[in-house]
Motif scaffolding. Sequence first.
Motif, PDB file in Angstrom:
ATOM      1  N   TRP A  20       0.842  -1.204   0.000  1.00  0.00           N
ATOM      2  CA  TRP A  20       0.000   0.000   0.000  1.00  0.00           C
ATOM      3  C   TRP A  20       0.872   1.247   0.000  1.00  0.00           C
ATOM      4  O   TRP A  20       0.630   2.187  -0.733  1.00  0.00           O
ATOM      5  N   ASN A  24       0.793   4.193  -2.607  1.00  0.00           N
ATOM      6  CA  ASN A  24       0.199   5.468  -2.193  1.00  0.00           C
ATOM      7  C   ASN A  24       1.132   6.420  -1.458  1.00  0.00           C
ATOM      8  O   ASN A  24       0.878   7.606  -1.408  1.00  0.00           O
ATOM      9  N   ASP A  25       2.179   5.895  -0.858  1.00  0.00           N
ATOM     10  CA  ASP A  25       3.065   6.746  -0.066  1.00  0.00           C
ATOM     11  C   ASP A  25       4.514   6.255  -0.228  1.00  0.00           C
ATOM     12  O   ASP A  25       5.114   5.709   0.692  1.00  0.00           O
ATOM     13  N   PRO A  26       5.073   6.478  -1.454  1.00  0.00           N
ATOM     14  CA  PRO A  26       6.410   5.927  -1.737  1.00  0.00           C
ATOM     15  C   PRO A  26       7.479   6.401  -0.756  1.00  0.00           C
ATOM     16  O   PRO A  26       8.431   5.679  -0.488  1.00  0.00           O
ATOM     17  N   GLU A 395       3.671   1.749  24.472  1.00  0.00           N
ATOM     18  CA  GLU A 395       2.371   2.395  24.681  1.00  0.00           C
ATOM     19  C   GLU A 395       1.395   2.044  23.560  1.00  0.00           C
ATOM     20  O   GLU A 395       0.176   2.101  23.753  1.00  0.00           O
ATOM     21  N   ARG A 397      -1.201   1.642  20.739  1.00  0.00           N
ATOM     22  CA  ARG A 397      -2.354   2.467  20.355  1.00  0.00           C
ATOM     23  C   ARG A 397      -2.847   3.354  21.503  1.00  0.00           C
ATOM     24  O   ARG A 397      -3.695   4.212  21.292  1.00  0.00           O
ATOM     25  N   LEU A 398      -2.322   3.115  22.713  1.00  0.00           N
ATOM     26  CA  LEU A 398      -2.728   3.942  23.853  1.00  0.00           C
ATOM     27  C   LEU A 398      -1.886   5.220  23.962  1.00  0.00           C
ATOM     28  O   LEU A 398      -2.027   5.982  24.905  1.00  0.00           O
ATOM     29  N   TRP A 400      -2.284   7.771  22.477  1.00  0.00           N
ATOM     30  CA  TRP A 400      -3.166   8.949  22.431  1.00  0.00           C
ATOM     31  C   TRP A 400      -3.323   9.560  23.829  1.00  0.00           C
ATOM     32  O   TRP A 400      -3.460  10.771  23.963  1.00  0.00           O
ATOM     33  N   GLN A 403      -0.674  11.833  24.565  1.00  0.00           N
ATOM     34  CA  GLN A 403      -0.756  13.045  23.735  1.00  0.00           C
ATOM     35  C   GLN A 403      -1.801  14.042  24.250  1.00  0.00           C
ATOM     36  O   GLN A 403      -1.664  15.230  24.003  1.00  0.00           O
ATOM     37  N   TYR A 546       5.454  14.649  19.759  1.00  0.00           N
ATOM     38  CA  TYR A 546       4.153  14.336  20.369  1.00  0.00           C
ATOM     39  C   TYR A 546       3.008  14.892  19.521  1.00  0.00           C
ATOM     40  O   TYR A 546       1.934  14.312  19.470  1.00  0.00           O
ATOM     41  N   ARG A 547       3.248  16.060  18.876  1.00  0.00           N
ATOM     42  CA  ARG A 547       2.194  16.645  18.034  1.00  0.00           C
ATOM     43  C   ARG A 547       2.060  15.898  16.715  1.00  0.00           C
ATOM     44  O   ARG A 547       0.968  15.706  16.200  1.00  0.00           O
ATOM     45  N   GLU A 548       3.194  15.445  16.171  1.00  0.00           N
ATOM     46  CA  GLU A 548       3.174  14.880  14.810  1.00  0.00           C
ATOM     47  C   GLU A 548       2.701  13.432  14.751  1.00  0.00           C
ATOM     48  O   GLU A 548       2.129  12.999  13.757  1.00  0.00           O
ATOM     49  N   ALA A 550       0.704  10.390  14.615  1.00  0.00           N
ATOM     50  CA  ALA A 550      -0.734  10.111  14.447  1.00  0.00           C
ATOM     51  C   ALA A 550      -0.895   8.599  14.355  1.00  0.00           C
ATOM     52  O   ALA A 550      -0.237   7.950  13.557  1.00  0.00           O
ATOM     53  N   ILE A 551      -1.733   8.050  15.225  1.00  0.00           N
ATOM     54  CA  ILE A 551      -1.885   6.588  15.249  1.00  0.00           C
ATOM     55  C   ILE A 551      -3.046   6.189  14.337  1.00  0.00           C
ATOM     56  O   ILE A 551      -4.117   6.733  14.418  1.00  0.00           O
TER      57      ILE A 551
ATOM     58  N   LEU B  12      -3.507  11.613   2.246  1.00  0.00           N
ATOM     59  CA  LEU B  12      -2.965  11.168   0.952  1.00  0.00           C
ATOM     60  C   LEU B  12      -2.601  12.354   0.056  1.00  0.00           C
ATOM     61  O   LEU B  12      -3.059  12.456  -1.077  1.00  0.00           O
ATOM     62  N   GLY B  51      -5.522  17.922  20.030  1.00  0.00           N
ATOM     63  CA  GLY B  51      -4.078  17.828  19.801  1.00  0.00           C
ATOM     64  C   GLY B  51      -3.591  16.481  19.325  1.00  0.00           C
ATOM     65  O   GLY B  51      -2.390  16.211  19.355  1.00  0.00           O
ATOM     66  N   LEU B  52      -4.504  15.623  18.861  1.00  0.00           N
ATOM     67  CA  LEU B  52      -4.071  14.312  18.362  1.00  0.00           C
ATOM     68  C   LEU B  52      -3.727  14.347  16.874  1.00  0.00           C
ATOM     69  O   LEU B  52      -3.076  13.439  16.369  1.00  0.00           O
ATOM     70  N   LEU B  53      -4.193  15.359  16.183  1.00  0.00           N
ATOM     71  CA  LEU B  53      -3.852  15.522  14.764  1.00  0.00           C
ATOM     72  C   LEU B  53      -3.458  16.971  14.523  1.00  0.00           C
ATOM     73  O   LEU B  53      -3.993  17.884  15.158  1.00  0.00           O
ATOM     74  N   LYS B  54      -2.525  17.142  13.584  1.00  0.00           N
ATOM     75  CA  LYS B  54      -2.055  18.486  13.271  1.00  0.00           C
ATOM     76  C   LYS B  54      -2.849  19.006  12.061  1.00  0.00           C
ATOM     77  O   LYS B  54      -2.880  18.329  11.030  1.00  0.00           O
ATOM     78  N   LYS B  75      -4.955  21.590  26.911  1.00  0.00           N
ATOM     79  CA  LYS B  75      -5.202  20.269  27.496  1.00  0.00           C
ATOM     80  C   LYS B  75      -5.661  20.379  28.953  1.00  0.00           C
ATOM     81  O   LYS B  75      -6.421  19.546  29.435  1.00  0.00           O
ATOM     82  N   GLU B  86     -10.305   2.772  24.271  1.00  0.00           N
ATOM     83  CA  GLU B  86      -9.051   2.007  24.400  1.00  0.00           C
ATOM     84  C   GLU B  86      -8.206   2.664  25.483  1.00  0.00           C
ATOM     85  O   GLU B  86      -7.657   3.749  25.283  1.00  0.00           O
TER      86      GLU B  86
END
Lengths: 551, 240
Positions: A20, A24-26, A395, A397-398, A400, A403, A546-548, A550-551, B12, B51-54, B75, B86
């Motif tokens: 994928w 889509n994301d080389p 951590e 998927r937790l 978040w 964050q 921490y900001r960037e 994304a899970i 994307l 704050g979970l997405l920019k 926050k 979760e």
Amino acid sequence: MLKLLGLQLKVNFGISALRWYLKNDPKRFLGSVGLAVLVIVSLAPIFYLYVQMMQSAYAIAAGLGQAGVVLASAVVLSSLLVLVFGLTYVISVFYFSRDLSLLVPLPLLPRDILGAKYFVVLILDLLTVAPFFLPALWVFGVNRGAGLLYWVSGIFIFLLVPVVPLALSSIFVLCLMSLVNLSRKKDTLQLIGLFLFLGAILFLNTYLTGIPAGEEVDFLERILADEQGLVRYTARAYPPALFAARALSAGGWESLLNFLCFLGMSAAGVALLLLAGQKIFYRGLIGGSEVQQARALSREELAGKTAGTLSPAWAIALREIKYLVRTPIYLFNSLAMVAIVPIVLAIPLFTGGGLAPLLELLHTVPGAIQALGGAAFMGSMALFAPAASSSFSREGRLFWISQVIPVSPEQQIRGKVLYSLIIASFSVPVVALAAFLLSWSISGFLIAILSGMILSLPAITSSLLIDLLRPYLTWDNPQKAIKQNINVVFGMVVGGALYYLLYLAGRHAYLATGAALPLYLVVLGGAAVLSALCYGILVKIAPARYREIAI
Amino acid sequence: MIEIANLSKSYLKGAVKAVDNLNLKVKAGEIFGFLGPNGAGKTTTIKMMVGLLKPDSGSITINGFDISDQPLAVKNSISYVPESPEIYDKLTGIEYLNFLGDVYSVPGAARKEKIPALLDLFGLSGVVGDLIQSYSHGMRQKIVLVGALLHEPEVYILDEPMVGLDPRSSNNLKNHLRERCDRGKTIFFSTHILEVAERLCDRIGIIHQGRLIACGTMEELRGLAEGKETLENIFLELTE
């Protein structure tokens, strides 16, 4: 079962995800490939040293007319690695994968699910075994000028090497989990079972390969007189290694016969596993994640539990400790290295030898250097325990939660450093044992512990930095957060390089002055500077990371 | 209290616009319902708010603080309930609540008073000593809600808070939210349960394909979809 196997391989090795990304994301695809190349390059110097060592071993063994021992040793070493380190892979993939709740209700036999999962672990183990076995195959083949048949059968033997040890550890895990599932204290029993198995393997290995006390000369004469003496002696630790080594070194019909024996043993191992799996796999699996309910808390108990408060950093450290203690796989991986040392020290006491020769040797070393040795042991345990290098990854998927809570990344990192130092302090009892055996003073012992804590910091901070740069958060079973996490390998390589620098600086200071104080100042001062540097970078980049993420 | 200006987010490399130039204001003391079909951009918007997405562009100001410049202040001003509960399943319920108490700096005395009351409200008192691993989906949702209500922030941001709740707990939550709102707190929540939105919310916003297509009180929304009385009919017409 083949379709299930295909699906498992796609899921576990991220094949679909890579496809994928390629489409889509080389950039991300190239990043993953680049990372794999970086791992290979960073491990290249260690690998080169290993190949050189194999070459020297071959030269000595060939001089004695027993070159086959190079192959036998490689098979024994690879098999022991699979037997010991495959254990946690097996438990995790067989019993804690998230997809099990989807697979069990499907119209599949337990042995089909077990078989597919076994092959996933087998492939992982082949990747582990490759750097240990393939150099031996290469060195033996090139030196002998081996023909095509050798290389073809060599590849087959390589593919078969982990089959039997993995089947054995899988059968042990099946039995352990079906027993553990009957109990209320599942996590504790799992951990005890894992450590018992580890102890039994180490003990058995030393016992089988031990040389009877007082008969060393006769023993060596007997081994050297027999053409296959060294090979047979090495294979005592793991008898199938004899078939593998003879299949590659004997030539003619004898090679074929030994190859067939090795193949037959592997097939029998898998058949036995599938048979056992059909009978007992579900006994350990179904209801395995159920937790016994505790007694309801009274008003007073609840009031008692809510009264105390902690600082955010301590709250984070405590959260990590609770997770460690309640996840047997994390605890085993963090403690295995520390536990192995006392087991190895205890073995000579049971096998007729003693610690006297080792202690005599250590007594010749000055006390200050002994204490620094204790500190270095603590530092190396911090390096090998994956506490810091998988700290963000664990951590999953937790992440978040980390964050969104109003705790600055810097405070959270302090909590993680605290936690990693606590893990490093698990090696204190081993240092205390050394202090007792070598009759250190109390102050000597305290200096060793304090120095050990300081020496642990470069490994901890550099590993945290590596894990924060690219945390692996999308794992589906806890084992992957540690064992399939490339950050753990990078952490060891980078931390190892930092320690090597400290060693060189310390050695230089000691040789130049002959005194312990400059040595301590250089090593501990260097460790403090390196740690401060890594920590500084960590807290600088953490808010953006921490900001960037994304899970 | 909440101010979203020209907010955009795409995935994307811009091929999928999840949120497209969103502008929105929610006042203090207001319950705001955020509605939209699956994939409309609700959760993406909420994740940017906490704050979970920019964001790609635009700004989000909560309680006077900008999420990009003063994330910790934002926050500290909010409570967030995610779409899926979760949380740390190797902690017991009470350990999880204490952890949140520590990170949100809730004093011991306040915890002693509020935790038992909130546990009673959601019927969790008997299981709070158990590992969260042993909780059902609904119980996890409840412990997440208890955690979110433990401190007293100015703004509550809740993503599908009613999912998995039994009718009694759902009713208790609605009453509790209204009570907090009456004390001047702001509540921003997404939901698919249109009856809840219709009865509980002061204002409603409908997002569709990343764009806010309607926003206002029930009366104002009725004016947008002529002849449609219920929120369900209005929603269906506007998002067709």
